[in-house]
Enzyme design. Structure first.
Site, PDB file in Angstrom:
ATOM      1  N   VAL A   1      -0.637  -1.347  -2.682  1.00  0.00           N
ATOM      2  CA  VAL A   1      -0.221  -2.034  -3.904  1.00  0.00           C
ATOM      3  C   VAL A   1      -0.795  -1.312  -5.121  1.00  0.00           C
ATOM      4  O   VAL A   1      -1.998  -0.989  -5.148  1.00  0.00           O
ATOM      5  CB  VAL A   1      -0.706  -3.507  -3.884  1.00  0.00           C
ATOM      6  CG1 VAL A   1      -0.537  -4.157  -5.243  1.00  0.00           C
ATOM      7  CG2 VAL A   1       0.055  -4.293  -2.833  1.00  0.00           C
TER       8      VAL A   1
ATOM      9  N   LYS B   1       4.294  -3.018  10.384  1.00  0.00           N
ATOM     10  CA  LYS B   1       2.885  -2.631  10.313  1.00  0.00           C
ATOM     11  C   LYS B   1       2.063  -3.899  10.551  1.00  0.00           C
ATOM     12  O   LYS B   1       2.214  -4.880   9.831  1.00  0.00           O
ATOM     13  CB  LYS B   1       2.607  -2.033   8.926  1.00  0.00           C
ATOM     14  CG  LYS B   1       1.170  -1.673   8.642  1.00  0.00           C
ATOM     15  CD  LYS B   1       1.088  -0.809   7.371  1.00  0.00           C
ATOM     16  CE  LYS B   1      -0.336  -0.508   6.947  1.00  0.00           C
ATOM     17  NZ  LYS B   1      -0.971  -1.631   6.251  1.00  0.00           N
TER      18      LYS B   1
ATOM     19  N   PRO C   1       1.000   2.260   2.768  1.00  0.00           N
ATOM     20  CA  PRO C   1       1.463   1.486   1.605  1.00  0.00           C
ATOM     21  C   PRO C   1       0.253   0.918   0.877  1.00  0.00           C
ATOM     22  O   PRO C   1      -0.631   0.337   1.511  1.00  0.00           O
ATOM     23  CB  PRO C   1       2.287   0.357   2.245  1.00  0.00           C
ATOM     24  CG  PRO C   1       1.769   0.228   3.645  1.00  0.00           C
ATOM     25  CD  PRO C   1       1.270   1.581   4.045  1.00  0.00           C
TER      26      PRO C   1
ATOM     27  N   GLN D   1       8.400  -0.591   1.925  1.00  0.00           N
ATOM     28  CA  GLN D   1       7.812  -1.734   2.634  1.00  0.00           C
ATOM     29  C   GLN D   1       8.130  -3.042   1.917  1.00  0.00           C
ATOM     30  O   GLN D   1       7.954  -3.152   0.700  1.00  0.00           O
ATOM     31  CB  GLN D   1       6.295  -1.590   2.745  1.00  0.00           C
ATOM     32  CG  GLN D   1       5.732  -2.627   3.701  1.00  0.00           C
ATOM     33  CD  GLN D   1       4.224  -2.705   3.684  1.00  0.00           C
ATOM     34  OE1 GLN D   1       3.616  -2.875   2.646  1.00  0.00           O
ATOM     35  NE2 GLN D   1       3.617  -2.575   4.846  1.00  0.00           N
TER      36      GLN D   1
ATOM     37  N   GLY E   1      -6.587   3.075  10.141  1.00  0.00           N
ATOM     38  CA  GLY E   1      -7.855   2.401   9.886  1.00  0.00           C
ATOM     39  C   GLY E   1      -9.064   3.305   9.958  1.00  0.00           C
ATOM     40  O   GLY E   1      -9.303   3.975  10.960  1.00  0.00           O
ATOM     41  N   ASN E   2      -9.785   3.359   8.832  1.00  0.00           N
ATOM     42  CA  ASN E   2     -11.111   3.948   8.816  1.00  0.00           C
ATOM     43  C   ASN E   2     -11.167   5.454   9.014  1.00  0.00           C
ATOM     44  O   ASN E   2     -12.159   5.970   9.512  1.00  0.00           O
ATOM     45  CB  ASN E   2     -11.973   3.263   9.883  1.00  0.00           C
ATOM     46  CG  ASN E   2     -13.447   3.403   9.593  1.00  0.00           C
ATOM     47  OD1 ASN E   2     -13.826   3.457   8.430  1.00  0.00           O
ATOM     48  ND2 ASN E   2     -14.256   3.486  10.618  1.00  0.00           N
TER      49      ASN E   2
ATOM     50  N   GLU F   1      -7.209   4.386   2.012  1.00  0.00           N
ATOM     51  CA  GLU F   1      -8.261   4.581   1.009  1.00  0.00           C
ATOM     52  C   GLU F   1      -8.733   6.022   0.859  1.00  0.00           C
ATOM     53  O   GLU F   1      -8.941   6.489  -0.257  1.00  0.00           O
ATOM     54  CB  GLU F   1      -9.461   3.690   1.347  1.00  0.00           C
ATOM     55  CG  GLU F   1      -9.325   2.324   0.710  1.00  0.00           C
ATOM     56  CD  GLU F   1     -10.558   1.465   0.889  1.00  0.00           C
ATOM     57  OE1 GLU F   1     -11.028   1.329   2.031  1.00  0.00           O
ATOM     58  OE2 GLU F   1     -11.050   0.934  -0.128  1.00  0.00           O
TER      59      GLU F   1
ATOM     60  N   CYS G   1      -6.849  -9.928  -4.590  1.00  0.00           N
ATOM     61  CA  CYS G   1      -5.997 -10.993  -5.094  1.00  0.00           C
ATOM     62  C   CYS G   1      -4.727 -11.195  -4.251  1.00  0.00           C
ATOM     63  O   CYS G   1      -4.379 -12.313  -3.915  1.00  0.00           O
ATOM     64  CB  CYS G   1      -5.666 -10.688  -6.546  1.00  0.00           C
ATOM     65  SG  CYS G   1      -4.488 -11.801  -7.226  1.00  0.00           S
TER      66      CYS G   1
ATOM     67  N   HIS H   1      -2.888  -1.319  12.131  1.00  0.00           N
ATOM     68  CA  HIS H   1      -4.154  -1.231  11.399  1.00  0.00           C
ATOM     69  C   HIS H   1      -5.140  -2.003  12.273  1.00  0.00           C
ATOM     70  O   HIS H   1      -5.134  -3.234  12.290  1.00  0.00           O
ATOM     71  CB  HIS H   1      -4.006  -1.859  10.006  1.00  0.00           C
ATOM     72  CG  HIS H   1      -5.293  -1.904   9.238  1.00  0.00           C
ATOM     73  ND1 HIS H   1      -5.444  -2.642   8.100  1.00  0.00           N
ATOM     74  CD2 HIS H   1      -6.490  -1.298   9.455  1.00  0.00           C
ATOM     75  CE1 HIS H   1      -6.685  -2.486   7.631  1.00  0.00           C
ATOM     76  NE2 HIS H   1      -7.339  -1.682   8.442  1.00  0.00           N
TER      77      HIS H   1
END
Ligand SMILES: Cc1cc2nc3c(=O)[nH]c(=O)nc-3n(C[C@H](O)[C@H](O)[C@H](O)COP(=O)(O)O)c2cc1C
Length: 353
Positions: A20, A148, A18, A74, A210-211, A234, A107, A176
């Site tokens: 944003v 999560k 997920p 989510q 993660g990563n 990412e 943010c 994560h």
């Protein structure tokens, strides 16, 4: 228990995280074309689902259509009753509803802290509340419920929280494996040992997050943590084909994404589209001398046509770079007065300075 044998649980092997403003419908459809087995929506706010018609309409548009399956919606929040009411509005459009106790970014990080949701529910005093949300959802919804988590502090406490959520009705848990206080937000290695411990301690499936940067990381992560699901955030933004073990041509993948945006109008904002295209190009060309110029021009694009015109220019810049002996030659070529049709179009649109 394997993910396939658990009723109602979709395949968790290759999961898009997920994100944003980045888990828009066109992006979800794009990653599905490249072996992503399950896609999450971005974290949605229950209060807005219930009270803000524009917000609801925007996020419902196309959600859960046949091409957008399986999808996990989510939700965040800290009020079980409100989360359940919002989830009821969405459950026919998705394959599971996830609760987010993992939000630690820019943010929204402050929003999450101020409104007390996301990763700010990981402290032990809030565990009964998180349990209450999962239990209320699993008792009221027709779709599986999942959670999560980030690592608790100390990390070993994560297993206890996850066990409680399993007993409260979570059908799978995603970890994560970084802590909320990890200094550079999502940087640094994930603690995969904790994922392994979680897998040993739970009987529901565990997804490792993660990563992951490359396909080799996917394979190593799976091998180290003992098989099962991998969630990526990412890296999929830069390379939506990661799970197909392919690195796409950045201009072609940008065009493919834009085509989907055209087919599904009003499902992604212009800002979201620009950010995706920037990530696609950055992934392979972020160090090219023209990248900053591209980036600035991209922010000035106001339509999909503008972005496609800019992509023509990127093709030309890339071609020059490939042909040139050194990266600086590409800049020189750019300044030697040679004109090309794409450049003229862009200048007429004031997209280049
Ligand atoms: C742009 C962006 C937005 C994110 N939004 C959310 C979100 O809405 N909900 C959530 O649980 N995590 C969110 N995350 C965290 C990711 O889901 C993921 O857990 C994190 O990026 C670690 O995975 P990675 O190392 O593969 O990126 C976001 C991450 C990014 C990069």
């Amino acid at each position: 228990m394997s993910t396939e044998s658990r009723t109602g649980v979709p395949s968790l092997s290759n999961v898009a995280a997920p994100m944003v403003n980045q888990s828009d419908l066109p992006f979800r459809l794009l990653v599905r074309r490249y072996k992503t087995s399950l896609v999450y929506t971005q974290m949605l706010l229950p209060e807005k689902i219930l009270n803000d018609k524009d917000y609801l309409d925007f996020h419902l548009r196309g959600l859960g259509e046949p091409e957008d399956r399986p999808v996990v919606v989510q939700l965040c929040g800290n009020d079980p009753e409100m989360v359940v009411r919002a989830a009821r509005k969405l459950q026919t459009r998705c394959d599971a509803i996830g609760v987010c106790t993992d939000l630690n970014l820019g943010c929204p990080q402050e929003a999450a802290r101020d409104a007390h949701y996301g990763a700010y529910l990981l402290g032990q005093k809030d565990w009964p509340l998180v349990e209450g949300i999962v239990s209320a959802m699993s008792n009221s919804l027709t779709v599986p419920v999942t959670a999560k988590l980030r690592l608790c502090q100390p990390a070993s406490a994560s297993v206890h929280l996850a066990q409680r959520l399993e007993h409260a009705g979570a059908s799978w848990i995603t970890l994560h494996a970084r802590t909320v206080s990890a200094r550079r937000r999502r940087q640094g290695a994930a603690d995969l040992e904790q994922v392994k411990l979680l897998k040993e301690a739970l009987s529901v499936p565990v997804v490792s997050n993660g990563n992951v940067r490359t396909w080799a990381d996917v394979e190593q992560n799976r091998a180290y943590t003992g098989g099962g699901g991998i969630m990526v955030g990412e890296t999929l933004l830069g390379n939506p084909c990661l799970f197909a073990n392919t690195v796409p041509d950045p201009v072609s993948i940008s065009r493919e994404y834009i085509d989907i945006c055209r087919e599904r109008p009003d499902t992604a904002t212009m800002q979201t589209i620009q950010t995706h295209v920037r990530h696609f190009i950055d992934h392979q060309c972020g160090r090219r001398p023209w990248f900053n110029k591209f980036r600035a021009a991209l922010t000035r694009c106001q339509t999909l046509d503008n972005i496609e015109d800019l992509l023509k220019k990127v093709q030309i810049w890339r071609g020059r770079h490939v042909l040139s002996e050194s990266p600086n030659d590409a800049e020189k070529d750019d300044e030697d007065g040679t004109r090309d049709p794409a450049e003229e179009v862009l200048e007429s649109l004031s997209l280049l300075q």
